[in-house]
Design a protein around this motif. Structure first.
Motif, mmCIF file in Angstrom:
data_model
loop_
_atom_site.group_PDB
_atom_site.id
_atom_site.type_symbol
_atom_site.label_atom_id
_atom_site.label_comp_id
_atom_site.label_asym_id
_atom_site.label_seq_id
_atom_site.Cartn_x
_atom_site.Cartn_y
_atom_site.Cartn_z
ATOM 1 N N VAL A 154 3.524 6.063 -5.718
ATOM 2 C CA VAL A 154 3.415 6.316 -7.156
ATOM 3 C C VAL A 154 2.026 6.847 -7.524
ATOM 4 O O VAL A 154 1.692 6.958 -8.699
ATOM 5 C CB VAL A 154 3.730 5.043 -7.981
ATOM 6 C CG1 VAL A 154 5.138 4.572 -7.718
ATOM 7 C CG2 VAL A 154 2.722 3.942 -7.697
ATOM 8 N N GLY A 155 1.222 7.160 -6.509
ATOM 9 C CA GLY A 155 -0.092 7.741 -6.768
ATOM 10 C C GLY A 155 -1.127 6.740 -7.241
ATOM 11 O O GLY A 155 -1.999 7.073 -8.032
ATOM 12 N N ARG A 204 0.834 -1.206 0.000
ATOM 13 C CA ARG A 204 0.000 0.000 0.000
ATOM 14 C C ARG A 204 0.869 1.256 0.000
ATOM 15 O O ARG A 204 0.584 2.242 -0.657
ATOM 16 C CB ARG A 204 -0.938 -0.017 1.213
ATOM 17 C CG ARG A 204 -2.406 0.003 0.765
ATOM 18 C CD ARG A 204 -3.341 -0.142 1.913
ATOM 19 N NE ARG A 204 -3.358 -1.513 2.396
ATOM 20 C CZ ARG A 204 -3.633 -1.859 3.644
ATOM 21 N NH1 ARG A 204 -3.871 -0.945 4.552
ATOM 22 N NH2 ARG A 204 -3.659 -3.126 3.995
ATOM 23 N N LEU A 205 1.983 1.173 0.743
ATOM 24 C CA LEU A 205 2.928 2.299 0.823
ATOM 25 C C LEU A 205 3.531 2.597 -0.551
ATOM 26 O O LEU A 205 3.581 3.737 -0.999
ATOM 27 C CB LEU A 205 4.035 1.916 1.806
ATOM 28 C CG LEU A 205 4.783 3.035 2.491
ATOM 29 C CD1 LEU A 205 3.871 3.747 3.462
ATOM 30 C CD2 LEU A 205 5.999 2.450 3.226
ATOM 31 N N GLY A 260 3.574 13.585 -15.849
ATOM 32 C CA GLY A 260 3.325 13.003 -14.530
ATOM 33 C C GLY A 260 4.388 11.976 -14.167
ATOM 34 O O GLY A 260 4.848 11.917 -13.018
ATOM 35 N N ILE A 261 4.806 11.184 -15.154
ATOM 36 C CA ILE A 261 5.851 10.176 -14.905
ATOM 37 C C ILE A 261 7.183 10.884 -14.627
ATOM 38 O O ILE A 261 7.936 10.488 -13.735
ATOM 39 C CB ILE A 261 5.985 9.216 -16.110
ATOM 40 C CG1 ILE A 261 4.670 8.463 -16.361
ATOM 41 C CG2 ILE A 261 7.150 8.241 -15.912
ATOM 42 C CD1 ILE A 261 4.366 7.347 -15.412
ATOM 43 N N ALA A 300 4.252 -0.373 -12.420
ATOM 44 C CA ALA A 300 5.544 -1.029 -12.659
ATOM 45 C C ALA A 300 6.632 -0.369 -11.811
ATOM 46 O O ALA A 300 7.529 -1.050 -11.295
ATOM 47 C CB ALA A 300 5.907 -0.947 -14.136
ATOM 48 N N VAL A 301 6.545 0.946 -11.646
ATOM 49 C CA VAL A 301 7.526 1.646 -10.803
ATOM 50 C C VAL A 301 7.363 1.187 -9.351
ATOM 51 O O VAL A 301 8.351 0.930 -8.651
ATOM 52 C CB VAL A 301 7.370 3.178 -10.929
ATOM 53 C CG1 VAL A 301 8.331 3.881 -9.983
ATOM 54 C CG2 VAL A 301 7.617 3.629 -12.360
ATOM 55 N N ALA A 302 6.110 1.054 -8.933
ATOM 56 C CA ALA A 302 5.866 0.592 -7.554
ATOM 57 C C ALA A 302 6.497 -0.783 -7.339
ATOM 58 O O ALA A 302 7.109 -1.045 -6.298
ATOM 59 C CB ALA A 302 4.370 0.537 -7.286
ATOM 60 N N ARG A 303 6.359 -1.659 -8.344
ATOM 61 C CA ARG A 303 6.956 -2.997 -8.221
ATOM 62 C C ARG A 303 8.475 -2.907 -8.191
ATOM 63 O O ARG A 303 9.131 -3.612 -7.433
ATOM 64 C CB ARG A 303 6.493 -3.882 -9.379
ATOM 65 C CG ARG A 303 6.906 -5.324 -9.213
ATOM 66 C CD ARG A 303 6.430 -6.198 -10.337
ATOM 67 N NE ARG A 303 7.056 -5.841 -11.605
ATOM 68 C CZ ARG A 303 6.722 -6.384 -12.777
ATOM 69 N NH1 ARG A 303 5.768 -7.286 -12.829
ATOM 70 N NH2 ARG A 303 7.332 -6.017 -13.880
ATOM 71 N N ALA A 304 9.027 -2.000 -9.028
ATOM 72 C CA ALA A 304 10.480 -1.836 -9.054
ATOM 73 C C ALA A 304 10.986 -1.291 -7.714
ATOM 74 O O ALA A 304 12.118 -1.563 -7.310
ATOM 75 C CB ALA A 304 10.885 -0.905 -10.187
#
Lengths: 282, 265
Positions: free
Chosen positions: A143-144, A137-138, A193-194, A165-169
């Motif tokens: 990453v919004g 969740r964090l 935004g990215i 994908a960024v959150a996973r990275a």
């Protein structure tokens, strides 16, 4: 343990020591050489943008840096160790400290967004389920993407998929984060935004970020340092300002978006393939 | 190209293919049988999920096909046996043919169509979407993560499905036996049990385990070698089915020959 393999060298990082040093890197696809012995440093805690057009070898460079391609020569030094000549098990330990965001997102289509982000944590740590849930969740919040935990990747828009994908990275709190074409295929607002997200991540976590892109506006916005890669060779390496001021014809051509002259003669075509610039065009 | 060169090239590429299958299988076998003892965790939930998909949901179609095959076998056998006045041998013929040969083979064909193709499509799509690359960058070995659960599930479920197929085949033969060959259900069952020895069932189960390995390896291998583009996924899926059927038949021939040559006379 990963901690022993990659000693935290905060002092070195503060001095701006490179997080990644590439020396004389050569990569072949079959008989064809894609990268012709390139060398550069990615300073720790900064964002390095690798600019280049289609077929410049920039994606190959990124794939080699994360160990998806094997170099035919040269070395990749990460925290004082040569990544290119490591055993697979040692590489895996290092990979746990790296994050990669693919061009397409490369989220696992059969898992929800939350399961995607949780996967590295489930596989590599002994954290219990509730802790992993909180961390997921964090990361999604960072990453919004709060509230999208139970969505399937196919239900997300292009920009949201990239964010996921960024959150996973970010799941394993990486020291180095790689981005392959972060704004490709996105509309300008979503792409901006990215870019914002990348800037925010650098400021918040002081991680080293490597971005491969051909989007000039985005590159100049996020970069601390830039490399221009053309046909497997580095033609410029410096700060965004230095690149802007450059008078190198290839740099100017790329930054001023001048189209390649039409290839009329056989020699032109051969020169294009070998990457050599005919003297009259320099 | 000269003929000899073509034959040589084709032979080499087949040998390389079989080499890749062997490497994939040994990697999966290591992940399933050795790694758990080295403290490397195996997520059995993924295997259970696969076992459901491969085995449990295949039961209806395996039942139906095996029942029909048993019935067909009985009809065919009866056609010849009737002329010899040996209709009572139908039960034994069906039982032996099902357990030694057609049970494992028909189950393999069904599983190839349902699961071998699905393995290739799943892994192929993941390859096209860079998901396999993503696994590697997350330090998750694709063989350990994707192939091992399928391998374990197939190795467990194929013999189970084959046993079920044998039973359904015998049931199919029994329906004919009772209706047209003068058996009662009791005498048919007795004749079946008399005809079978433990070795027959064992042979069928060994075959089914071997088929499980071949189907998993070919399906996954085709998935991993998928080219770029969604069209390639279709090609991989087709290749997985065709090559699996071919290799299963070849393997069946090899094992049947071995069992024939080593049979007690």
């Amino acid at each position: 343990m990963a901690g022993e393999l990659i000693p935290k060298d905060d002092a070195a990082a503060e001095r701006g020591a490179p997080a990644i040093s590439v020396r004389d890197l050569r990569v072949n696809y079959g008989d064809r050489e894609i990268l012709h012995g390139i060398s550069f440093d990615a300073p720790a805690g900064q964002t390095l943008v690798i600019l280049g057009g289609s077929g410049s070898g920039k994606s190959t460079l990124l794939r080699t840096l994360v160990g998806l391609e094997n170099p035919t020569g040269g070395s990749i030094w990460i925290r004082g160790r040569d990544f290119a000549s490591m055993k697979e098990s040692e590489r895996d330990e290092l990979r746990k400290r790296m994050g990669m965001s693919f061009q397409s997102g490369a989220l696992f289509g059969s898992m929800t967004v939350a399961e995607n982000v949780a996967l590295p944590l489930r596989e590599h740590t002994n954290l219990d389920r509730s802790t992993i849930d909180i961390m997921v969740r964090l990361k999604l919040n960072q990453v919004g993407l709060s509230g999208f935990e139970n969505y399937m990747p196919a239900q997300l828009s292009g920009g949201m998929r990239k964010r996921a994908a960024v959150a996973r990275a970010l799941a394993m709190d990486p020291e180095v984060l790689f981005f392959d074409e972060p704004s490709a295929g996105l509309d300008p607002i979503i792409a901006a935004g990215i870019d914002d997200l990348i800037l925010k991540l650098k400021q918040a976590f002081h991680i080293t970020i490597l971005v491969v892109t051909h989007e000039l506006a985005s590159a100049f916005l996020i970069a601390d340092r830039m490399i221009l890669l053309i046909k497997g060779n580095i033609v410029a390496d410096g700060t965004p300002e230095e690149l802007r001021q450059s008078t190198h014809p290839r740099v100017r051509q790329f930054l001023d978006r001048v189209p390649e002259k039409e290839l009329t003669a056989e020699i032109d075509y051969l020169q294009m393939l070998t990457g050599e610039i005919p003297p009259e065009r320099q | 190209m000269p003929l000899a060169e073509q034959i040589g090239g084709a032979t080499l590429s087949w040998l390389a293919y079989v080499g890749n299958l062997t490497r994939l299988t040994s990697g999966a076998a290591r992940a399933v049988f050795i790694d758990p003892f080295r403290g490397r965790r195996v997520k059995w939930s993924r295997s259970m999920h696969q076992a459901l998909a491969v085995g449990v949901t295949a039961i209806p179609v395996v039942s139906l096909i095996s029942f029909f095959v048993g019935l067909i076998l009985a009809l065919q056998a009866a056609y010849e046996l009737r002329r010899l006045g040996a209709l009572h041998l139908v039960a034994g013929t069906v039982a032996l043919s099902m357990t030694r040969e057609l049970g494992p083979l028909m189950t393999a064909v069904v599983v190839i169509g349902r699961s071998g193709s699905a393995f290739a499509a799943e892994i192929g799509t993941m390859k096209v979407n860079e998901e396999i690359d993503a696994l590697e960058t997350m330090a998750l070995e694709p063989v350990h993560f994707l192939v091992a659960p399928k391998f374990a599930a197939m190795l467990l479920m194929m013999p189970c499905l084959t046993t079920w197929s044998d039973l359904m085949g015998v049931f199919g033969g029994g329906v004919f036996g009772v209706m047209s060959a003068g058996f009662t259900s009791h005498t048919y069952l007795e004749a079946t049990i008399d005809a079978l020895v433990r070795r027959d069932i064992f042979i069928g189960l060994v075959k089914s385990a071997m088929f499980a390995i071949v189907i998993t390896a070919v399906g996954c291998q085709e998935g991993f070698t998928t080219g770029l583009g969604s069209e390639e996924v279709g090609k991989s899926t087709t290749a997985a089915v065709v090559k699996s059927i071919f290799l299963v038949i070849v393997m069946d021939l090899v094992f049947t020959s071995i069992f024939y040559l080593t049979a007690p006379r």
